[in-house]
Design a protein around this motif. Structure first.
Motif, mmCIF file in Angstrom:
data_model
loop_
_atom_site.group_PDB
_atom_site.id
_atom_site.type_symbol
_atom_site.label_atom_id
_atom_site.label_comp_id
_atom_site.label_asym_id
_atom_site.label_seq_id
_atom_site.Cartn_x
_atom_site.Cartn_y
_atom_site.Cartn_z
ATOM 1 N N ILE A 25 0.833 -1.206 0.000
ATOM 2 C CA ILE A 25 0.000 0.000 0.000
ATOM 3 C C ILE A 25 0.871 1.261 0.000
ATOM 4 C CG2 ILE A 25 -1.677 1.299 1.413
ATOM 5 C CD1 ILE A 25 -2.909 -1.090 -0.125
ATOM 6 N N ASP A 44 10.741 2.897 6.062
ATOM 7 C CA ASP A 44 10.399 1.506 6.411
ATOM 8 C C ASP A 44 11.518 0.876 7.230
ATOM 9 O OD1 ASP A 44 8.125 -0.619 5.094
ATOM 10 O OD2 ASP A 44 9.853 -1.524 6.107
ATOM 11 N N GLN A 46 12.386 -2.140 7.041
ATOM 12 C CA GLN A 46 13.098 -3.163 6.268
ATOM 13 C C GLN A 46 14.178 -2.551 5.387
ATOM 14 O OE1 GLN A 46 10.706 -6.307 4.401
ATOM 15 N NE2 GLN A 46 8.917 -5.235 5.180
ATOM 16 N N ARG A 59 0.810 -15.784 0.733
ATOM 17 C CA ARG A 59 -0.505 -15.186 0.452
ATOM 18 C C ARG A 59 -0.771 -15.153 -1.049
ATOM 19 N NH1 ARG A 59 -0.540 -9.685 4.198
ATOM 20 N NH2 ARG A 59 0.884 -10.518 5.729
ATOM 21 N N ALA A 62 -6.520 -12.305 -4.069
ATOM 22 C CA ALA A 62 -7.603 -12.279 -5.058
ATOM 23 C C ALA A 62 -7.872 -10.823 -5.396
ATOM 24 C CB ALA A 62 -8.846 -12.939 -4.469
ATOM 25 N N ASP A 302 -3.873 -1.419 5.724
ATOM 26 C CA ASP A 302 -4.226 -2.170 6.932
ATOM 27 C C ASP A 302 -4.131 -1.316 8.190
ATOM 28 O OD1 ASP A 302 -4.619 -4.382 5.365
ATOM 29 O OD2 ASP A 302 -3.342 -5.715 6.524
ATOM 30 N N PHE A 315 -6.333 -5.965 0.739
ATOM 31 C CA PHE A 315 -5.502 -5.200 -0.184
ATOM 32 C C PHE A 315 -6.368 -4.402 -1.151
ATOM 33 C CE2 PHE A 315 -3.071 -5.024 -4.252
ATOM 34 C CZ PHE A 315 -2.129 -4.087 -3.839
ATOM 35 N N ASN A 316 -7.463 -5.030 -1.606
ATOM 36 C CA ASN A 316 -8.350 -4.349 -2.564
ATOM 37 C C ASN A 316 -8.897 -3.047 -1.980
ATOM 38 O OD1 ASN A 316 -8.389 -6.277 -4.795
ATOM 39 N ND2 ASN A 316 -9.339 -7.667 -3.344
#
Ligand SMILES: Cc1cc2nc3c(=O)[nH]c(=O)nc-3n(C[C@H](O)[C@H](O)[C@H](O)COP(=O)(O)OP(=O)(O)OC[C@H]3O[C@@H](n4cnc5c(N)ncnc54)[C@H](O)[C@@H]3O)c2cc1C
Length: 407
Positions: A25, A44, A46, A59, A62, A302, A315-316
């Motif tokens: 996102i 971030d 990471q 994951r 869809a 999220d 996610f959508n």
């Protein structure tokens, strides 16, 4: 004379938007802003290399038609290799041991799949590549990796941010995209409703003897929930939801016993099943933030709404939300207005709550109904399943949302 407060000597970076979290996102949001001439910095924890080539997290996402359209506009979709896009022709919902299945499929007149499944790490890799590519008219995207915000303060003019290590930034807007347990949301002071479902979800690719005809399965058995997401003709992603102690035992099984157990759980309906990838486990929690905005601050993805994966919306909805916010910001920039004014943020919140609130509540209701093994719930399940009515909640939630177009 020596400065008594050496931190003021550090140069201050001016940026339009500071984004905490370069997950799928955050990456897509920076990309969308950049295309509207709005600069950003992605912060971030990471390393850059782990964002560029993320590991497999099991994951399978869809994607709705609307998401595919947004990803196309962001130049992410063309970077998803077609062999990684699995067509989902239809879906079947089973209850208990009954062979009766509720069918979810596009209308016969529509020669289109119900949806498309893409591994999460493929989306993340493509999103990283797309935001890193330069292009005419695109504003800069700065990176601060292996980094975190130490402190920030928002006033009516800007947000002052200090990163770990002392670097200072001034931004017009601070955006939290740091996932469902967002530390930035907590630091802003936004309460969130967190539902711990007391269940763990296992995802693992399995090969099987029988073909699945590109059909997804959702199977609400007694004491377990199973799903099957089609990858290729004889391979699927198996999704198993169990209480934590049972999941522990499941994951401790030697491979042959694990494969025999999954075959048994699926009642042998696809023949023998063999492990084709690593198993990943997710403790299940749903999150809904009480507010999505504050003074010069906003939540996306999220961090705003962490959906239960059963209806495949997280996610959508996050993608729809970042597109909504980036469009409002881009329009404000084109018209020379403040890109983080109160009315702008209030509009984002209003529209995003309308888009997510009913789906979030309905998903929780479905999770409650389908994981309750007491008799009244079982009867109710049978009744709604056999009714096969167009208003049936899973049908509407899964099919309607998956096939809706952007805008
Ligand atoms: C098993 C499973 C299946 C799913 N299936 C679907 C599906 O079919 N369809 C669908 O739409 N959605 C699905 N989802 C949901 C989807 O995966 C999420 O909605 C999506 O990953 C959210 O992206 P995000 O960028 O908001 O958060 P995340 O992916 O959690 O990324 C957050 C980023 O923030 C960084 N970060 C965290 N804290 C900090 C900090 N303090 N400082 C700096 N950086 C920080 C992290 O390193 C990470 O890079 C599924 C989820 C699961 C678990």
């Amino acid at each position: 004379m020596q400065d008594p407060n050496p931190i003021t000597q550090v140069p201050i970076i001016q940026i339009d938007v500071a984004i905490v979290g370069a997950g799928p996102i955050g990456l897509c949001f920076a990309n969308a802003l950049s295309r509207r001439g709005v600069s950003s910095v992605l912060i971030d924890r990471q390393s850059r290399s782990s964002l560029e080539t993320p590991g497999n997290d099991g994951r399978e996402i869809a994607l709705t038609r609307a998401s595919q359209q947004i990803l196309d506009k962001l130049d992410v979709w063309p970077r998803v290799d077609p062999v990684e896009r699995a067509r989902m022709r239809a879906a079947k919902v089973f209850d208990g041991q009954s062979l009766f299945a509720m069918q979810i499929a596009p209308a016969a007149s529509r020669d289109e799949p119900l949806g498309c499944l893409v591994p999460n790490q493929v989306i993340r890799r493509a999103a990283y590549a797309a935001v890193s590519a330069s292009g005419p008219g695109r504003a800069e995207v700065l990176w601060r990796n292996e980094s975190e915000i130490e402190a920030f303060q928002a006033d009516d003019a800007q947000v002052e941010i200090r990163l770990r290590g002392g670097e200072r930034l001034h931004a017009a807007l601070l955006v939290a995209a740091d996932g469902r347990f967002s530390a930035t949301r907590r630091a802003i002071g936004v309460p969130a409703h967190i539902y711990q479902h007391g269940q763990h979800m296992l995802v693992c690719r399995m090969r099987h003897e029988q073909a699945h005809d590109q059909t997804a399965w959702e199977w609400f058995g007694h004491g377990q929930t199973l799903a099957l997401l089609p990858v290729d003709t004889h391979c699927s992603s198996v999704v198993l939801t169990l209480p934590p102690a049972e999941m522990e035992a499941q994951l401790a099984m030697p491979q042959a016993a694990f494969e025999a157990d999954i075959t048994r759980r699926f009642d042998g309906r696809l023949g023998e099943m063999h492990q084709a990838g690593e198993a990943h486990r997710y403790p299940l929690a749903s999150v809904y933030a009480e507010r999505f905005v504050d003074r010069r601050q906003a939540l996306i993805g999220d961090a705003a709404v962490g959906m239960h994966p059963v209806t495949a919306h997280g996610f959508n909805l996050g993608l729809e939300g970042l597109w909504r916010l980036a469009t409002l910001i881009g329009d404000a920039r084109s018209e020379g207005r403040d890109i983080a004014s109160r009315p702008l943020l209030a509009r984002y919140q209003r529209e995003q709550r309308l888009a997510t609130g009913p789906l979030f509540a309905a998903t929780l209701a479905i999770v409650g109904l389908y994981t309750d093994d007491r008799k009244p719930a079982r009867w109710l399940r049978k009744a709604v399943l056999r009714a096969g009515d167009a208003a049936w909640p899973v049908r509407r939630l899964i099919a309607g949302h998956l096939m809706r177009s952007a805008g």
